[in-house]
Scaffold this motif. Structure first.
Motif, mmCIF file in Angstrom:
data_model
loop_
_atom_site.group_PDB
_atom_site.id
_atom_site.type_symbol
_atom_site.label_atom_id
_atom_site.label_comp_id
_atom_site.label_asym_id
_atom_site.label_seq_id
_atom_site.Cartn_x
_atom_site.Cartn_y
_atom_site.Cartn_z
ATOM 1 N N GLU A 169 0.835 -1.209 0.000
ATOM 2 C CA GLU A 169 0.000 0.000 0.000
ATOM 3 C C GLU A 169 0.867 1.255 0.000
ATOM 4 O O GLU A 169 0.578 2.228 -0.702
ATOM 5 C CB GLU A 169 -0.900 -0.010 1.232
ATOM 6 N N MET A 170 1.930 1.222 0.764
ATOM 7 C CA MET A 170 2.843 2.365 0.848
ATOM 8 C C MET A 170 3.470 2.663 -0.510
ATOM 9 O O MET A 170 3.584 3.821 -0.928
ATOM 10 C CB MET A 170 3.936 2.060 1.884
ATOM 11 N N ARG A 171 3.837 1.611 -1.233
ATOM 12 C CA ARG A 171 4.438 1.793 -2.546
ATOM 13 C C ARG A 171 3.413 2.298 -3.564
ATOM 14 O O ARG A 171 3.737 3.140 -4.410
ATOM 15 C CB ARG A 171 5.044 0.472 -3.024
ATOM 16 N N LEU A 172 2.174 1.798 -3.455
ATOM 17 C CA LEU A 172 1.126 2.266 -4.360
ATOM 18 C C LEU A 172 0.813 3.747 -4.142
ATOM 19 O O LEU A 172 0.466 4.461 -5.082
ATOM 20 C CB LEU A 172 -0.145 1.426 -4.173
ATOM 21 N N GLN A 173 0.943 4.183 -2.890
ATOM 22 C CA GLN A 173 0.718 5.589 -2.565
ATOM 23 C C GLN A 173 1.928 6.461 -2.928
ATOM 24 O O GLN A 173 1.899 7.672 -2.739
ATOM 25 C CB GLN A 173 0.422 5.749 -1.062
ATOM 26 N N GLN A 174 2.998 5.809 -3.431
ATOM 27 C CA GLN A 174 4.229 6.482 -3.851
ATOM 28 C C GLN A 174 4.858 7.294 -2.710
ATOM 29 O O GLN A 174 5.372 8.395 -2.903
ATOM 30 C CB GLN A 174 3.964 7.389 -5.059
#
Length: 593
Positions: free
Chosen positions: A234-239
């Motif tokens: 999720e953190m990576r998707l939120q950049q």
């Protein structure tokens, strides 16, 4: 005109500090002094801020002397900067002394001393200062509440205090501030209230890298592998930019579950993200590969760093110890000593563990010779490790010599010496020492020391004493018996030939089907070769599902001793069918030239 050069110096120092070039700012200040120009009340707050950010306490003290020499110590901004410097450099005594002497205290001054106590997790004093601040009509700020919450260590009392600050922060409309919420999440994580931390996390409209790092770290602490990687995705998707703390949490999960495939994936992402250059992260990676059973991959990570810190060296040495490569661990420690890098307490304890595993007095003497050089000779934890090492090396006299020299003995020191006597079959000495320990009212025996004393009774044939200790442990000290205690009692009874009592004990304990309890029984049975118990033994072999390789070997050996060759062969065949290979025996001889 004489102030024009100082204005230029001040402007240059201020701009470098604002741009976070703290070391450069200190170099400029040094050049200022060399030019014959002295700082003023505008110079020192920025110079002290640079010292605080770099954690340079000695330089900060020197600047404090300059402040006093130039007579600007009464300036409230200079005083506050000095207080902040001492606080951030973890010099609580000097920070408090300066705070108490300040004739005028700003809200920044109050916040600085609260944060100083928070760093030490001294919430009692933080709250007391907060109450005094409130009584003087100084309005608390967001930073005040953040300091109070960040100082909550995770104890039940600290949690109640932190929750009170949480409510107070809501009253002051701080509940939507991300910095305050991150601190609250950290408090709930430290208090093992992961659900409370997650509720707060889910309520936030805005999340930062710190927010994700905190909640991921909480789930990593609880061993929730799924949530850690789910939140990371999720953190990576939120950049949101990744940080070293997130990677350490991921690495911790890989270490916990021993997934080599996942570990390699995390390490690849680590390299892509540019964090592989940090020795602190590398140490965690080394530990991860060790826990996943790939010591060679751990060594490759270690060797890839030119500037290794002591944490990285210690991790690799510890990795070899965990992998059963004690001699290699000692060799790496020798390489460390040739670099001039100073080993710390953990390094020494780790290499002493390697010496204990080897059982070599030769290496033990070499390692002990380094203790004076590193200034850790009198450290209690290291002395306790030395007792353990000499015990495993077969030198009870050396272990006792160290124990007798201790000016203070904690439970670990007492336990190590009692274990030493137990290990070498000196039951009466172990009992005497145990009773001496009980005379010290500050020492409360634990489950481990009772395991040692019961084992000592077992190895010395002191049956009555061993049973008394087992009963006393539960009735007098409220310690619940575990598998190790039960195993010691079975061993105690079996060694003395009380097989019926041992069998009855195995049947009534909660762990009656565990191979750990049958091993001492079968070992004693093989030594006695008692025919009456052969039927019981064979019945056990057919009924018990939790049969270890060692127990199969014991059963085969007993059958052979009784002349029951077919049954002995059947046990060996059964081992092969279950995929239980017998480990080869080995021995070691130290040759000194």
């Amino acid at each position: 005109m004489q102030f024009a050069p100082l204005r230029q110096w001040n402007s240059l120092i201020q701009s470098t500090v604002r741009d976070s070039y703290f070391l450069e700012a200190l170099n400029i200040y040094s050049s200022l002094l060399k030019s014959g120009v002295h700082g003023d009340y505008l110079t020192f707050p920025f110079v002290l801020k640079a010292c605080a950010r770099l954690g340079l306490l000695l330089v900060g003290r020197e600047v404090h002397c300059h402040v006093i020499g130039l007579g600007v110590q009464s300036d409230v901004f200079v005083q506050t900067s000095l207080l902040d410097m001492y606080s951030k450099c973890s010099s609580l005594t000097e920070a408090r002394q300066l705070f108490d002497q300040m004739p005028v205290k700003t809200v920044v001054s109050w916040n600085s001393i609260i944060h100083a106590y928070a760093k030490e997790f001294n919430t009692m004093e933080s709250i007391r200062i907060f109450n005094e601040m409130h009584s003087r009509d100084v309005t608390p700020t967001l930073s005040t509440c953040v300091g109070l919450v960040s100082g909550c260590s995770g104890s039940a009392l600290d949690l109640r205090r932190g929750q009170s600050v949480h409510c107070y922060g809501i009253k002051l409309a701080f509940s939507s501030d991300l910095r305050f919420c991150n601190s609250l999440m950290g408090m709930y994580v430290r208090s093992d209230l992961i659900n409370s931390a997650r509720s707060l996390f889910d309520s936030l409209n805005e999340k930062s890298a710190v927010t994700y790092s905190t909640i991921i770290g909480g789930y990593a602490k609880h061993g929730d592998y799924f949530q850690v990687f789910n939140l990371f995705t999720e953190m990576r998707l939120q950049q949101i930019a990744l940080d070293a703390i997130v990677f350490i949490s991921l690495i911790s999960c890989c270490s916990l579950f021993g997934s080599l495939c996942t570990a390699s994936s995390v390490f690849s992402l680590l390299i892509q993200s540019g964090f592989d250059c940090k020795p602190s992260v590398a140490a965690a990676v080394v530990n991860m590969y060790v826990k996943c059973g790939d010591i060679n991959a751990a060594r490759k990570v270690f060797d890839s760093f030119m500037d290794k810190d002591i944490i990285l060296w210690t991790s690799m040495i510890g990795g070899y110890v965990q992998a059963g490569l004690a001699r290699t661990a000692i060799g790496l420690f020798k390489d460390l000593m040739s670099t001039g890098l100073q080993p710390n307490r953990i390094t020494i304890i780790t290499v002493l563990s390697a010496c204990a595993d080897l059982g070599s007095l030769y290496f033990a003497k070499q390692i002990r010779g380094h203790l004076n050089a590193v200034g850790l000779k009198s450290d209690l934890q290291i002395q306790t490790s030395l007792i353990h090492m000499y015990c495993k090396c077969g030198s009870v006299e050396k272990a006792k010599e160290i124990f007798d020299s201790l000016s203070y003995r904690d439970l670990a020191a007492w336990s190590s010496m009692i274990n030493c006597y137990a290990f070498h079959g000196k039951g009466e000495d172990a009992i005497f020492l145990f009773k001496e320990m009980l005379k010290d009212r500050s020492i409360k025996p634990d489950a481990l020391v009772f395991t040692d004393i019961i084992a000592a009774c077992s190895h010395s044939g002191l049956i009555e004493e061993g049973v008394k200790f087992f009963i006393s442990m539960q009735q007098d000290y409220g310690i619940e018996a575990n598998a190790a205690h039960y195993s010691c009692i079975v061993d105690l009874l079996s060694r003395a030939g009380f097989f019926e009592s041992a069998l009855e004990f195995i049947r009534i304990v909660p762990l009656g089907s565990s191979s750990q309890l049958w091993t001492p029984f079968l070992s004693a049975l093989r030594s006695n070769c008692s025919v009456p118990y052969s039927n019981t033994m064979l019945k056990y072999s057919l009924e018990c599902k939790d049969v270890s390789t060692g127990n199969h070997i014991l059963l085969a050996g007993i059958s052979s001793s009784l002349g029951r060759w077919k049954e002995a062969t059947d046990f060996r065949i059964l081992m092969n069918k279950k995929g239980m290979p017998k480990e080869a025996g080995w021995s070691r001889t130290d040759i000194f030239i």
